[in-house]
Scaffold this motif. Sequence first.
Motif, mmCIF file in Angstrom:
data_model
loop_
_atom_site.group_PDB
_atom_site.id
_atom_site.type_symbol
_atom_site.label_atom_id
_atom_site.label_comp_id
_atom_site.label_asym_id
_atom_site.label_seq_id
_atom_site.Cartn_x
_atom_site.Cartn_y
_atom_site.Cartn_z
ATOM 1 N N ASN A 56 0.340 -2.378 17.505
ATOM 2 C CA ASN A 56 1.554 -2.201 18.270
ATOM 3 C C ASN A 56 2.620 -3.000 17.415
ATOM 4 O OD1 ASN A 56 3.237 -1.692 20.492
ATOM 5 N ND2 ASN A 56 2.588 -3.676 21.527
ATOM 6 N N PRO A 57 2.710 -2.729 16.173
ATOM 7 C CA PRO A 57 3.826 -3.190 15.447
ATOM 8 C C PRO A 57 5.189 -3.223 15.672
ATOM 9 C CG PRO A 57 3.108 -1.416 14.140
ATOM 10 C CD PRO A 57 2.480 -1.371 15.788
ATOM 11 N N LYS A 58 6.081 -4.131 15.220
ATOM 12 C CA LYS A 58 7.493 -3.649 15.241
ATOM 13 C C LYS A 58 8.142 -2.505 14.746
ATOM 14 C CE LYS A 58 8.733 -8.572 15.044
ATOM 15 N NZ LYS A 58 8.255 -9.291 13.974
ATOM 16 N N ARG A 59 7.487 -2.185 13.753
ATOM 17 C CA ARG A 59 7.777 -0.439 13.096
ATOM 18 C C ARG A 59 6.739 0.025 12.378
ATOM 19 N NH1 ARG A 59 10.280 -4.669 10.484
ATOM 20 N NH2 ARG A 59 9.422 -5.011 8.148
ATOM 21 N N GLN A 60 6.979 1.388 12.510
ATOM 22 C CA GLN A 60 5.887 2.056 11.707
ATOM 23 C C GLN A 60 6.778 2.692 10.602
ATOM 24 O OE1 GLN A 60 3.526 4.974 13.920
ATOM 25 N NE2 GLN A 60 3.789 6.540 12.359
ATOM 26 N N VAL A 61 6.070 2.935 9.581
ATOM 27 C CA VAL A 61 6.875 3.268 8.198
ATOM 28 C C VAL A 61 5.973 4.347 7.699
ATOM 29 C CG1 VAL A 61 7.928 2.903 6.181
ATOM 30 C CG2 VAL A 61 7.813 1.282 7.936
ATOM 31 N N ASN A 62 6.338 5.904 7.640
ATOM 32 C CA ASN A 62 5.666 6.762 7.299
ATOM 33 C C ASN A 62 5.897 6.926 5.722
ATOM 34 O OD1 ASN A 62 5.765 7.347 10.023
ATOM 35 N ND2 ASN A 62 4.708 9.051 9.677
ATOM 36 N N TYR A 268 0.459 17.282 -1.728
ATOM 37 C CA TYR A 268 -0.590 16.004 -1.747
ATOM 38 C C TYR A 268 -1.639 16.564 -2.654
ATOM 39 C CZ TYR A 268 1.482 12.230 0.689
ATOM 40 O OH TYR A 268 2.425 11.363 1.211
ATOM 41 N N SER A 269 -2.260 17.686 -2.282
ATOM 42 C CA SER A 269 -3.614 17.988 -3.102
ATOM 43 C C SER A 269 -3.343 18.429 -4.525
ATOM 44 C CB SER A 269 -4.352 19.117 -2.169
ATOM 45 O OG SER A 269 -4.232 20.075 -2.494
ATOM 46 N N LEU A 270 -1.872 19.133 -4.737
ATOM 47 C CA LEU A 270 -1.715 19.437 -6.031
ATOM 48 C C LEU A 270 -1.692 18.237 -6.895
ATOM 49 C CD1 LEU A 270 -0.534 21.654 -7.903
ATOM 50 C CD2 LEU A 270 1.585 21.203 -6.976
ATOM 51 N N LEU A 271 -0.834 17.157 -6.569
ATOM 52 C CA LEU A 271 -0.739 16.182 -7.333
ATOM 53 C C LEU A 271 -1.730 15.218 -7.261
ATOM 54 C CD1 LEU A 271 2.899 15.813 -6.036
ATOM 55 C CD2 LEU A 271 2.368 15.977 -8.432
ATOM 56 N N GLY A 272 -2.606 15.237 -6.471
ATOM 57 C CA GLY A 272 -3.946 14.366 -6.378
ATOM 58 C C GLY A 272 -3.494 12.970 -5.686
ATOM 59 N N TYR A 273 -2.563 13.253 -4.768
ATOM 60 C CA TYR A 273 -2.071 11.887 -3.968
ATOM 61 C C TYR A 273 -2.879 11.712 -2.786
ATOM 62 C CZ TYR A 273 2.336 11.519 -6.938
ATOM 63 O OH TYR A 273 3.166 11.490 -7.883
ATOM 64 N N ILE A 274 -2.982 10.465 -2.445
ATOM 65 C CA ILE A 274 -3.817 10.058 -1.222
ATOM 66 C C ILE A 274 -2.820 8.963 -0.494
ATOM 67 C CG2 ILE A 274 -5.961 10.566 -1.662
ATOM 68 C CD1 ILE A 274 -6.509 7.512 -2.242
ATOM 69 N N SER A 275 -3.028 8.608 0.628
ATOM 70 C CA SER A 275 -2.326 7.543 1.252
ATOM 71 C C SER A 275 -3.211 6.370 1.408
ATOM 72 C CB SER A 275 -1.913 7.898 2.615
ATOM 73 O OG SER A 275 -0.953 8.889 2.479
ATOM 74 N N PHE A 276 -2.583 5.013 1.361
ATOM 75 C CA PHE A 276 -3.491 3.914 1.898
ATOM 76 C C PHE A 276 -2.295 3.301 2.942
ATOM 77 C CE2 PHE A 276 -1.263 1.772 -1.670
ATOM 78 C CZ PHE A 276 -1.139 0.352 -1.149
ATOM 79 N N PHE A 277 -3.072 2.305 3.561
ATOM 80 C CA PHE A 277 -2.116 1.836 4.793
ATOM 81 C C PHE A 277 -2.369 0.379 4.753
ATOM 82 C CE2 PHE A 277 -4.641 5.809 6.240
ATOM 83 C CZ PHE A 277 -3.237 6.527 6.388
ATOM 84 N N THR A 278 -1.323 -0.336 5.176
ATOM 85 C CA THR A 278 -1.094 -1.671 5.293
ATOM 86 C C THR A 278 -0.970 -1.696 7.064
ATOM 87 O OG1 THR A 278 1.158 -1.797 4.670
ATOM 88 C CG2 THR A 278 -0.537 -2.553 3.033
ATOM 89 N N ALA A 279 -1.339 -2.706 7.554
ATOM 90 C CA ALA A 279 -1.331 -2.744 9.044
ATOM 91 C C ALA A 279 -0.961 -4.303 9.583
ATOM 92 C CB ALA A 279 -2.506 -2.157 9.731
ATOM 93 N N GLY A 280 -0.400 -4.434 10.326
ATOM 94 C CA GLY A 280 -0.101 -5.713 10.776
ATOM 95 C C GLY A 280 0.705 -5.926 12.142
ATOM 96 N N GLU A 281 1.153 -7.044 12.496
ATOM 97 C CA GLU A 281 2.128 -7.000 13.650
ATOM 98 C C GLU A 281 3.551 -6.667 13.296
ATOM 99 O OE1 GLU A 281 1.869 -11.100 15.163
ATOM 100 O OE2 GLU A 281 -0.223 -10.757 15.731
ATOM 101 N N ASP A 282 3.860 -6.881 12.032
ATOM 102 C CA ASP A 282 5.288 -6.591 11.844
ATOM 103 C C ASP A 282 5.512 -4.886 11.542
ATOM 104 O OD1 ASP A 282 7.018 -8.617 11.902
ATOM 105 O OD2 ASP A 282 7.141 -8.748 9.427
ATOM 106 N N GLU A 283 4.665 -4.599 10.634
ATOM 107 C CA GLU A 283 4.582 -3.042 10.567
ATOM 108 C C GLU A 283 3.206 -2.270 10.126
ATOM 109 O OE1 GLU A 283 7.359 -2.490 7.161
ATOM 110 O OE2 GLU A 283 5.773 -2.707 5.816
ATOM 111 N N CYS A 284 3.225 -1.039 10.617
ATOM 112 C CA CYS A 284 2.151 -0.415 9.892
ATOM 113 C C CYS A 284 2.711 0.739 9.126
ATOM 114 C CB CYS A 284 1.368 0.412 11.132
ATOM 115 S SG CYS A 284 0.426 -0.684 12.077
ATOM 116 N N ARG A 285 2.017 0.760 7.789
ATOM 117 C CA ARG A 285 2.536 1.500 6.808
ATOM 118 C C ARG A 285 1.843 2.425 5.888
ATOM 119 N NH1 ARG A 285 8.285 -0.603 4.177
ATOM 120 N NH2 ARG A 285 8.358 0.928 2.395
ATOM 121 N N ALA A 286 2.048 3.460 5.375
ATOM 122 C CA ALA A 286 1.409 4.393 4.728
ATOM 123 C C ALA A 286 2.272 4.252 3.207
ATOM 124 C CB ALA A 286 1.485 5.854 5.110
ATOM 125 N N TRP A 287 1.367 4.149 2.392
ATOM 126 C CA TRP A 287 1.821 4.197 0.862
ATOM 127 C C TRP A 287 1.135 5.325 0.156
ATOM 128 C CZ3 TRP A 287 5.405 0.276 -0.014
ATOM 129 C CH2 TRP A 287 5.114 -0.829 1.198
#
Length: 349
Positions: A56-62, A268-287
């Motif tokens: 339940n963070p202040k913001r979600q950043v995709n 994503y699959s062509l480039l071999g990209y994946i996401s990792f996440f950071t999560a906390g009260e301020d924001e949940c974010r995908a990188w």
Amino acid sequence: MKIGIIGLKQSGKTTIFNALTGQAAQTGYGANKLEVNMGTVAVPDERLDRLTEIFNPKRQVNATVEYVDVAGVEGEKAVDPALLNQIKVTDALLVVIRAFESDAVVHPFGSVDAIRDFQSLMDEFLLSDQAIAETRISRIEKVVKSNKNAPEKKEYDLLQRVIAHLEEMKPLREMELKEEERKLIRGFQFLTQKPVLVVFNTGEGDEASGLLSRFREASAGMKHIDAIAVSGEIEMEVSQLSPDEQPMFMEDLGLEALAKDRVIQASYSLLGYISFFTAGEDECRAWTIRNGTVARKAAGEIHSDIERGFIRAEVVHYDDFIALGTMAKCKEEGKLRLEGKEYGVTETS
Ligand SMILES: Nc1nc2c(ncn2[C@@H]2O[C@H](COP(=O)(O)OP(=O)(O)OP(=O)(O)O)[C@@H](O)[C@H]2O)c(=O)[nH]1
Ligand SMILES: [Mg+2]
């Protein structure tokens, strides 16, 4: 991630750009000449949505994908430098190839033949890179020939190899390059060095499996290239509807997934990209990172200070976290691990 949309004139690039971004940029002949359409879309990610529910963070950043749609290329000659400049800093090319029949739309070669156009564009990209390498060579040739210790010597030798490779009609995607060599030619932004996602723009209801299998034959042995088929015009219409209306139309049209999502997934699959996440009260974010990126570099995506001062990361696998529900529980169960600088971040780690 940034993707450049390129293809022959009137192949449906802007139509597909609209389908991917939900924008309504003008399509049709001469619509955008040397103007560029740009659009950024959020990468949909159910895992991130779930983290947001939990924290339940202040913001979600995709994560985001940025599309750049440029004017059409002529075919059979090197790509216009002004246009090259517009798609310069991109991670991959989305090559739109016309596969739809229409008497109302003129094809620059006079007929619709998607595999021919694919091959013609690949040749055009080779020519274009060759021209860039040759121009640079001729510029530094004098100084390199007159001074054995000239700083340009390394670049000169590498460009000679680049040209020899291109002359064999092989794209630079398939050239073995050391990291240092990659850096040396990065500034040229060679077209054939970029991974390619071909999008065949098919007419409504066209069966694309035959075309895709002919593509696989034509591209056998090529690396970092993939193709999907998209009905551009229909997809653009659906993208202009409100999100509530879309599922019904998709069902009517027999579309299981939208081009917007299929293109992101394929990229994503062509480039071999994946996401990792950071999560906390301020924001949940995908990188977004390349699969296997070491933890220190992955941290650098967040901030260069974190990369510099990196000691170790506390890591928990997404599935473990969802199964256990809290960080404290993960720690208790030994699922929260300390990983060092060289730890490779992968989808399964
Ligand atoms: N029938 C049919 N027409 C299409 C389709 N996709 C695009 N078109 C038409 O083809 C024409 C060109 O579409 P654009 O999207 O403007 O093509 P473009 O590649 O951006 O064109 P340039 O930027 O001028 O090179 C337009 O009249 C579109 O309506 C399709 O899937 N089916
Ligand atoms: Mg266009």
